[in-house]
Design an enzyme around this catalytic site. Sequence first.
Site, PDB file in Angstrom:
ATOM      1  N   MET A   2       0.858  -1.289   0.108  1.00 55.15           N
ATOM      2  CA  MET A   2      -0.005  -0.016  -0.058  1.00 55.15           C
ATOM      3  C   MET A   2       0.925   1.251   0.108  1.00 55.15           C
ATOM      4  SD  MET A   2      -3.138  -1.328   2.729  1.00 55.15           S
ATOM      5  CE  MET A   2      -2.057  -2.218   3.711  1.00 55.15           C
ATOM      6  N   CYS A  42      -2.316  -1.280  -9.810  1.00 48.25           N
ATOM      7  CA  CYS A  42      -2.563  -0.015  -9.562  1.00 48.25           C
ATOM      8  C   CYS A  42      -3.280   0.875 -10.414  1.00 48.25           C
ATOM      9  CB  CYS A  42      -1.088   0.508  -9.071  1.00 48.25           C
ATOM     10  SG  CYS A  42      -1.120   2.280  -8.444  1.00 48.25           S
ATOM     11  N   LYS A  52       0.444  -9.374  -8.815  1.00 47.98           N
ATOM     12  CA  LYS A  52      -0.469  -8.864  -8.227  1.00 47.98           C
ATOM     13  C   LYS A  52      -1.622  -8.078  -9.023  1.00 47.98           C
ATOM     14  CE  LYS A  52      -2.847  -6.439  -4.059  1.00 47.98           C
ATOM     15  NZ  LYS A  52      -3.469  -5.562  -4.574  1.00 47.98           N
ATOM     16  N   HIS A  57      -6.974  -8.955  -7.023  1.00 52.09           N
ATOM     17  CA  HIS A  57      -7.872  -8.147  -6.524  1.00 52.09           C
ATOM     18  C   HIS A  57      -9.223  -8.303  -7.059  1.00 52.09           C
ATOM     19  CE1 HIS A  57      -8.569  -3.865  -4.800  1.00 52.09           C
ATOM     20  NE2 HIS A  57      -9.682  -4.339  -4.917  1.00 52.09           N
ATOM     21  N   GLY A 102      -9.156  -7.898  -1.613  1.00 53.52           N
ATOM     22  CA  GLY A 102     -10.065  -6.808  -1.786  1.00 53.52           C
ATOM     23  C   GLY A 102     -11.340  -7.064  -0.907  1.00 53.52           C
ATOM     24  N   GLY A 103     -11.515  -5.936   0.036  1.00 55.53           N
ATOM     25  CA  GLY A 103     -12.700  -5.891   0.850  1.00 55.53           C
ATOM     26  C   GLY A 103     -12.675  -6.811   1.864  1.00 55.53           C
ATOM     27  N   GLY A 112      -5.526  -5.907   2.977  1.00 52.86           N
ATOM     28  CA  GLY A 112      -5.179  -4.252   2.713  1.00 52.86           C
ATOM     29  C   GLY A 112      -5.058  -3.531   4.209  1.00 52.86           C
ATOM     30  N   ARG A 113      -6.335  -2.624   3.899  1.00 51.53           N
ATOM     31  CA  ARG A 113      -6.682  -1.485   4.785  1.00 51.53           C
ATOM     32  C   ARG A 113      -7.069  -2.135   6.005  1.00 51.53           C
ATOM     33  NH1 ARG A 113     -10.879   1.376   1.011  1.00 51.53           N
ATOM     34  NH2 ARG A 113     -10.866  -0.971   0.153  1.00 51.53           N
TER      35      ARG A 113
END
Length: 334
Positions: free
Chosen positions: A20, A102, A141, A173, A214-215, A236-237
């Site tokens: 990230m 990206c 990725k 993703h 993803g998510g 990720g986040r």
Amino acid sequence: MENAVKSQIDISSRLSVAPMMDWTDRHCRYLHRLMSQDVLLYTEMVTAPAILHGDRDRLLGFDAAEQPVALQLGGSDPAELAQAARIAAAYGYREINLNCGCPSDRVQSGRFGAVLMEDPALVAACCAAMIDAVDIPVTVKCRIGVDDQAPDVILPTFLDAVSAAGVDRFAIHARKAWLQGLSPKENRDIPPLDYDLVFAMKAAFPHLHLSVNGGIGSLDEAEAFRDRGMDGVMIGRAAYHTPADILLDADRRIFGKSQGRTVEEVVALMLPYINAHLNAGGRLHQITRHMLGLFQGRPGARAWRRHLSTHAHRDGAGTEVVETALLQVTSLAA
């Protein structure tokens, strides 16, 4: 590539923290490694031209304690990527990952990132060149497609072409990237997730090691994906904003190891690292910005964030700022 090295990195990729930009720098990775010994960590994306022409130690340097750590490269020139991968491998990275996901404008103008989904043959050539250059795994990725591409057509075409070049591990993703009309931030949320397509790719390519991305916001979700046959899960986040929820129990639940550390133990172990950074001329907030979410969901989390946010930027700020913030948490929890 030695089979033992490849086997270990494949195991680590059962759960990974996504690369990230502006987040997964060396300080973030050191923190995350204190929370999980086994999760695979990724760098921010670094472009091949930057490595060839820039400050390599600044771009590629990392603490050995971060291992296993993988470098994500950006680029679309096979010769440049091969040279950059060779340089990076000498720094001790366990894996080179090519960014094909990206969606930023800068990435598009440089002909790398998600736009590479439009040219599987070029991605295959890039990966083949890197595989020839290094003795560590080369992975990719990617997204499930871009713009008006039909994901159920382009994604298997992409996996087939790139795996033929020698890549056997992909992180997918499960969203399209809209290169026209959506910002990079919007591309993380607005395109709908299509996990079913990723499951279908695992069924169609059983010989490939596929991670879904993803998510995904919890270890419960990660375990559910693995129970349905996915080889790995990339978070990720959630791993950044609520790292304790994702990482502290990951070694036990995903890798079958013993229970990990407490958050308080992680903070204590960060103090010598912070001191070393300050003694080398660094500033406190460069590290503590990654620590703001450590107590998310616990009593005192707001006081922790507020104290660090208020005091870590100040000239001369040291570990006493972190220790005082921790006292506010522990006093509320008592």
